[in-house]
Design a protein around this motif. Structure first.
Motif, short mmCIF file in Angstrom:
data_model
loop_
_atom_site.label_atom_id
_atom_site.label_comp_id
_atom_site.label_asym_id
_atom_site.label_seq_id
_atom_site.Cartn_x
_atom_site.Cartn_y
_atom_site.Cartn_z
N ALA A 4 2.27 13.62 32.86
CA ALA A 4 3.23 14.57 32.29
C ALA A 4 4.19 15.07 33.37
O ALA A 4 5.39 15.24 33.11
N ASN A 7 6.69 12.32 34.08
CA ASN A 7 7.64 12.20 32.97
C ASN A 7 8.69 13.30 33.02
O ASN A 7 9.88 13.06 32.76
N THR A 11 12.83 12.70 33.55
CA THR A 11 13.74 13.02 32.44
C THR A 11 14.62 14.24 32.67
O THR A 11 15.61 14.42 31.96
N GLN A 364 11.91 7.32 19.61
CA GLN A 364 10.85 7.72 20.55
C GLN A 364 10.83 9.22 20.77
O GLN A 364 9.96 9.72 21.51
N ASP A 369 7.50 10.68 25.25
CA ASP A 369 6.24 11.06 25.92
C ASP A 369 5.62 9.78 26.47
O ASP A 369 5.06 8.97 25.73
N ARG A 370 5.71 9.59 27.78
CA ARG A 370 5.21 8.36 28.40
C ARG A 370 3.75 8.47 28.83
O ARG A 370 3.25 7.56 29.51
N THR A 371 3.08 9.55 28.45
CA THR A 371 1.68 9.72 28.82
C THR A 371 0.75 8.98 27.87
O THR A 371 -0.46 8.95 28.09
N HIS A 372 1.27 8.41 26.78
CA HIS A 372 0.43 7.73 25.78
C HIS A 372 0.93 6.32 25.52
O HIS A 372 0.95 5.87 24.37
#
Length: 449
Positions: A4, A7, A11, A364, A369-372
């Motif tokens: 998190a 990310n 961003t 998206q 959210d690139r944690t999943h």
């Protein structure tokens, strides 16, 4: 996947953020030159990296990008008068030049005004025009030269530029441009219930040329037949060349090679040596929207009028947009998705390659959210992009100059397609296609995963 914290770093580009500080080490596109079409034309509002500005072209044709509030009583300078080499506040007539200097304070006596004007200066970005783009420099230090993009060096007749609004964070839109694997699916056509190359949309199987197709058409089928390209990443002095190989005919490989250039540029694949070249810049407006600047150029010939009209109407990386550069197909109208077309001629049912990219990036979320995520080998280019910009942000926090920021010449590179023997070394493929224009090496060329 990213944490998190990673990310958020990737961003967030506002003032004081690690990625925001990184972006501010580079010249960045602010607006199209044609948005300020003539001296003393109306000013325009501009928002970049979470900061609000007003842009204007003065009587001498120079562009100023200044903070929007008059220091006298806080009136917004968008409502000001652009006249006689300055922007004059409509409230009490205080006037500012393109460097942000207060050049007139008519509500004060001449003696008081002379003492007041230095204190009344407003923030102004450095600007430069090249390639029909107004470039802005946010940094406080003396800027380097503009990045030496090829599209800015060719005659005006040899290029076409535009932009489009994107309703999501810059990074996920950029990742879409670097992810060539999706072309096998997102940009596929349909015919008789099966996925086919774009040139075969709705064409019955009995009418297809098959092996008689030229390479420029056959490669569209190769992308459909091989949806899992193998990646090699070649780092260089301004970023990296992302090389994706698919199986072609006669024991050959079809290579699509994309440039990522720090901090937010991409030169797209999809062009053979005789074709028009294409590139994008993903410029954050704020953390949930961005401008995508689009460039088309040919190093050896003018852009033909028919091609220019097609790009202006929306083709390839160019979207069909309204007078404010907002795409006609967008989040609010589900990108005019046609379910019947999705069954019969288009894998997505959305018209336009740019619009298909936009729809998926927007889907998206405003900030992905690139944690999943569950990443695979075809995501190598995206992974290396993230590593590069996060590494740059960490370096800036440690007082370093990020990659490419002080090396304008490193941006004179090319991207595109090639067909080569299956066992050919990537070094030979790259140099055979681009020569010296693949990238200024910062280390020995080596396969990267």
């Amino acid at each position: 996947m990213l944490t998190a914290e990673e990310n958020a770093t990737l961003t967030q580009t506002g003032p004081g953020t690690p990625m925001g500080k990184t972006f501010r080490h580079y010249w960045l596109p602010a607006l199209l030159s044609r948005e300020l079409p003539a001296p003393d034309c109306p000013p325009v509002r501009v928002k970049l990296l979470g900061e609000d500005f007003v842009a204007f072209r003065d009587s001498n044709g120079q562009v100023g990008i200044v903070e929007p509030r008059c220091p006298h009583r806080g009136a917004h300078l968008f409502f000001g008068r652009n006249e006689e080499s300055g922007l004059r506040c409509a409230y009490h007539g205080w006037k500012f030049d393109v460097a942000g200097r207060c050049v007139d304070a008519p509500t004060a006596t001449p003696e008081v005004a002379e003492r007041l004007k230095p204190r009344a200066a407003i923030r102004a970005l450095r600007t430069a025009e090249a390639g029909d783009i107004v470039w802005a420099w946010f940094g406080g230090a003396e800027p380097p030269g503009l990045p030496d993009f090829e599209f800015m060096a060719v005659p005006e007749s040899h290029r076409f530029v535009g932009k489009k609004y994107q309703q999501c964070n810059w990074a996920q839109a950029c990742e879409g441009g670097l992810d060539t694997a999706h072309f096998s699916y997102l940009h596929a056509a349909m015919s008789e219930g099966e996925k086919v190359g774009l040139h075969l949309a709705g064409v019955p199987k009995a009418e297809r040329q098959g092996d008689n197709e030229p390479v420029r058409l056959k490669r569209l089928s190769w992308m459909i037949d091989d949806g899992a390209p193998r990646f090699t990443v070649l780092p260089h002095a301004a970023g990296m060349l992302l090389c994706a190989a698919r199986t072609a005919d006669d024991d050959q490989l079809y290579w699509r090679m994309t440039q990522f250039l720090m901090p937010n540029h991409s030169l797209t694949p999809g062009n053979l040596p005789e074709d028009t070249a294409l590139a994008n810049t993903w410029m954050p407006i704020d953390d949930t929207s961005c401008w995508i600047f689009c460039y088309a150029w040919h190093p050896d010939r003018p852009i033909r009028e028919r091609e220019r009209e097609r790009l202006a109407a929306g083709a390839g990386i160019f979207a069909e947009v309204d007078e404010h550069y907002v795409p006609i197909r967008r989040r609010e109208n589900d990108y005019l998705l046609d379910r019947d077309a999705q069954r019969t001629r288009s894998f997505t049912g959305i018209d336009g390659i740019s619009e298909q990219d936009q729809a998926i990036a927007d889907s998206q979320g405003l900030i992905a959210d690139r944690t999943h995520e569950l990443l695979g080998q075809t995501d190598l280019g995206v992974v290396r992009f993230r590593q590069a910009v996060l590494r740059a942000a960490a370096g800036v926090e440690a007082g370093e100059t990020p990659l490419g920021a002080a090396d304008p010449g490193a941006y004179r590179v090319r991207s595109g397609d090639a067909v080569a023997a299956h066992g050919a070394a990537i070094e030979d493929v790259v140099h055979g296609r681009f020569g010296e224009f693949w990238g200024k090496a910062v280390q020995a060329v080596a396969a990267g995963g």
